[in-house]
Design an enzyme around this catalytic site. Structure first.
Site, short mmCIF file in Angstrom:
data_model
loop_
_atom_site.label_atom_id
_atom_site.label_comp_id
_atom_site.label_asym_id
_atom_site.label_seq_id
_atom_site.Cartn_x
_atom_site.Cartn_y
_atom_site.Cartn_z
CB SER A 105 -39.52 13.11 -65.03
OG SER A 105 -38.92 12.60 -63.86
CD GLU B 37 -32.11 21.92 -70.46
OE1 GLU B 37 -33.30 22.07 -70.81
OE2 GLU B 37 -31.26 22.81 -70.60
CB CYS C 69 -38.34 17.21 -73.41
SG CYS C 69 -37.05 17.80 -74.53
P1 NAP Z 1 -36.42 10.26 -65.20
O1 NAP Z 1 -37.20 9.12 -64.68
O2 NAP Z 1 -36.46 11.54 -64.46
O3 NAP Z 1 -34.91 9.73 -65.34
C1 NAP Z 1 -33.90 10.51 -65.93
C2 NAP Z 1 -32.56 10.05 -65.40
O4 NAP Z 1 -32.46 10.33 -64.01
C3 NAP Z 1 -32.29 8.56 -65.54
O5 NAP Z 1 -30.93 8.35 -65.87
C4 NAP Z 1 -32.59 8.04 -64.15
O6 NAP Z 1 -31.93 6.83 -63.88
C5 NAP Z 1 -32.06 9.19 -63.29
N1 NAP Z 1 -32.60 9.27 -61.93
C6 NAP Z 1 -33.78 8.84 -61.45
N2 NAP Z 1 -33.91 9.16 -60.15
C7 NAP Z 1 -32.78 9.83 -59.80
C8 NAP Z 1 -32.33 10.44 -58.60
N3 NAP Z 1 -33.06 10.44 -57.47
N4 NAP Z 1 -31.13 11.06 -58.61
C9 NAP Z 1 -30.39 11.11 -59.73
N5 NAP Z 1 -30.76 10.53 -60.90
C10 NAP Z 1 -31.95 9.90 -60.93
O7 NAP Z 1 -36.82 10.62 -66.68
P2 NAP Z 1 -37.09 9.62 -67.89
O8 NAP Z 1 -38.39 8.93 -67.64
O9 NAP Z 1 -35.86 8.83 -68.14
O10 NAP Z 1 -37.24 10.65 -69.11
C11 NAP Z 1 -38.44 11.22 -69.51
C12 NAP Z 1 -38.57 12.65 -69.01
O11 NAP Z 1 -37.42 13.41 -69.41
C13 NAP Z 1 -39.76 13.37 -69.62
O12 NAP Z 1 -40.43 14.11 -68.63
C14 NAP Z 1 -39.13 14.31 -70.65
O13 NAP Z 1 -39.91 15.43 -70.96
C15 NAP Z 1 -37.85 14.66 -69.96
N6 NAP Z 1 -36.87 15.15 -70.93
C16 NAP Z 1 -36.51 16.47 -70.90
C17 NAP Z 1 -35.62 16.99 -71.85
C18 NAP Z 1 -35.22 18.44 -71.86
O14 NAP Z 1 -34.22 18.77 -72.50
N7 NAP Z 1 -35.92 19.34 -71.18
C19 NAP Z 1 -35.10 16.14 -72.82
C20 NAP Z 1 -35.49 14.80 -72.82
C21 NAP Z 1 -36.37 14.32 -71.86
P3 NAP Z 1 -32.66 5.71 -62.92
O15 NAP Z 1 -33.90 5.33 -63.65
O16 NAP Z 1 -31.65 4.67 -62.74
O17 NAP Z 1 -32.92 6.31 -61.62
#
Ligand code: NAP
Length: 472
Positions: free
Chosen positions: A219, A240, A274
């Protein structure tokens, strides 16, 4: 089934473990080992040790070993598929399709090379640009497409000559741990380490002095934290991030023909992509036919547990996301002018199911239009002239992808170039291809993955200037 980390080519469990919830039942269905700080350190140390020999291999040698890894993954599709469905929620056919896609990407992304480039030879000097691997890559993936997104990072990360420590989301760690087993059988120890863990693990990685580059998908909010944390050691970073993709339908589009593609672009994976269609801009003339077509498909879409046959859409992946999407639906209902023509409610059964929802007469100020819903809810907005539609499509802090729908492809391309987004399709939406650099404008990201641009992002460019002897 036992799930283990892959550290230095071996399977390892942890003292602690956490529950993984099946979103179709809202019940735990398996335990995941919870990596300790010491295990992360061991994974980073193994990756550092493996870096020297791996980085000295040629592109062709690394390509061959990555292809073996891809073949080992292909042999596991039937075993990993049900695990992916149970942890992520997507229907089994789509889970297997995701793993098959990862196999394909691992091979297709390693069909390009970054050799020495001649910048200049002016008779006095030869100036070359060469690319070096960076070292140890820390890869962090989200819960919507855990396998294909891991494959993107593994393919170019390793092919460029780096070694890797990869961390999946704690919501969907298990299929990725099984992917690690394919790596143990095919790659030298330490080249690909996969560790799962709770909320501290990602932060430990972004600040770890033994990691040289972070490849993050997730995110916008987390991406900003990742970048701040990585700055302490000046790690190279690609982000990303999220999107709020507009689909602009032009007056000459054939509504009947485009509705199925628009619907798929918005509701595949329960809208948790995404680059899903997240807002449709429709001209007055086509407005009602488009709403009617999308509504008809939404009402007939088969929603249920992805392990059951014929299910087309599974649940939203986790309780937090379910609550967020339901909250956006409730907020939308407070706008008296809107029509919810399909869905607008959760399903009356266990699990995080939301009926595919179409919102007509949506307006630009609504939270559903301004925020990334990341769920099965699609607002349809009306526009009078196309300049207005482009302006409204661009009026956002996001800029991941977009699409223009028309019978006149060249006019579509002209309008596509005016949309502020990393990828804009004409008459299509959703999909990544190995040779097409992927990433976002504005807050949708930083840098690009895929294509030679993506490969270069896993390497450090170096200029070498060599004097020439006269006459040579
Ligand atoms: P997220 O909450 O940002 O988490 C993504 C990853 O980051 C998880 O493995 C999470 O693990 C980790 N994380 C969380 N806090 C962190 C920190 N402070 N430092 C390092 N890592 C950390 O995203 P999500 O809810 O899993 O995924 C949905 C989002 O991803 C949506 O906004 C979507 O649009 C985006 N996305 C983007 C793309 C692209 O290619 N642009 C592709 C797919 C998805 P923990 O929960 O253990 O912290």
């Amino acid at each position: 089934m036992a799930f283990t980390h892959t550290i230095d080519g071996k399977g390892e469990t942890s003292e602690k473990a956490f529950d993984v919830i099946n979103p179709a039942t809202a019940q735990p269905f398996a335990k995941c080992p919870d990596a300790s700080r010491a295990q992360l350190d061991a994974a980073v140390a193994a990756a550092r040790k493996a870096f020297g020999p791996w980085s000295r291999k040629s592109f062709a040698e690394r390509r061959a070993l990555i292809a073996e890894f891809a073949h080992a993954l292909a042999k596991r599709i039937d075993g990993i598929g049900p695990v992916l469905t149970q942890e992520q929620g997507k229907p089994l056919g789509q889970a297997k399709w995701e793993i098959g896609g990862a196999v394909h990407e691992l091979e297709a992304m390693c069909n390009m090379e970054l050799g020495t480039q001649l910048i200049r030879n002016d008779g006095k000097h030869r100036v070359e640009l060469v690319y070096h691997p960076l070292g140890v890559v820390g890869a962090i993936t989200p819960w919507n497409f855990p396998i294909i997104l891991a494959a993107h990072k593994i393919a170019h990360g390793l092919y460029a000559g780096n070694t890797m420590v990869l961390k999946p989301s704690p919501y969907t760690p298990l299929a990725t741990l099984l992917m690690g087993e394919a790596g143990r059988d095919t790659l030298p120890p330490g080249v690909l380490n996969i560790v799962a863990g709770g909320n501290d693990l990602g932060g430990w990685m972004t600040e770890h002095p033994g990691i040289d580059r972070i490849s993050f998908t997730g995110s916008v909010a987390t991406g900003k934290r990742v970048m701040a944390s990585a700055s302490g050691t000046l790690k190279r970073v690609t982000l990303e991030l999220g999107g709020n993709d507009p689909a602009i339908v032009l007056e000459d589009a054939n509504a009947d023909q485009i509705v199925p593609s628009l619907f798929r672009g918005a509701f595949l994976n329960a809208g948790q992509i995404c680059m899903a269609v997240k807002r449709v801009y429709a001209p007055e003339k086509l407005y009602e036919p488009l709403v009617a077509g999308l509504t008809k498909l939404a009402l007939s879409h088969r929603v249920g547990n992805g392990m059951e046959p014929d299910v087309e859409m599974g649940p939203v992946q986790n309780k937090m996301q379910f609550d967020k999407v339901m909250n956006l639906i409730e907020d939308t209902k407070r706008h008296k002018s809107v029509r919810i023509t399909a869905g607008g409610h959760s399903l009356n059964q266990p699990g995080y199911f939301i009926a595919p929802t179409v919102v007509a007469d949506a307006d630009d100020g609504m939270r559903l239009v301004r925020e990334e819903q990341f769920g099965p809810v699609l607002p349809v907005l009306k526009y009078k002239d196309v300049d207005d539609a482009v302006r409204r499509a661009n009026d956002t802090r996001f800029g991941l992808c977009a699409s223009v729908w028309t019978e006149d492809y060249e006019r579509g391309a002209e309008i596509a170039r005016r949309v502020e987004a990393g990828t804009v399709w004409v008459n299509h939406h959703v999909g990544s291809e190995a040779d097409m650099p992927f990433g976002g404008f504005k807050e949708s990201g930083l840098g690009r993955e895929l294509g030679t641009m993506g490969l270069a992002s896993y390497m450090e460019p170096q200029v070498v200037k060599i004097p020439l002897r006269s006459g040579s």
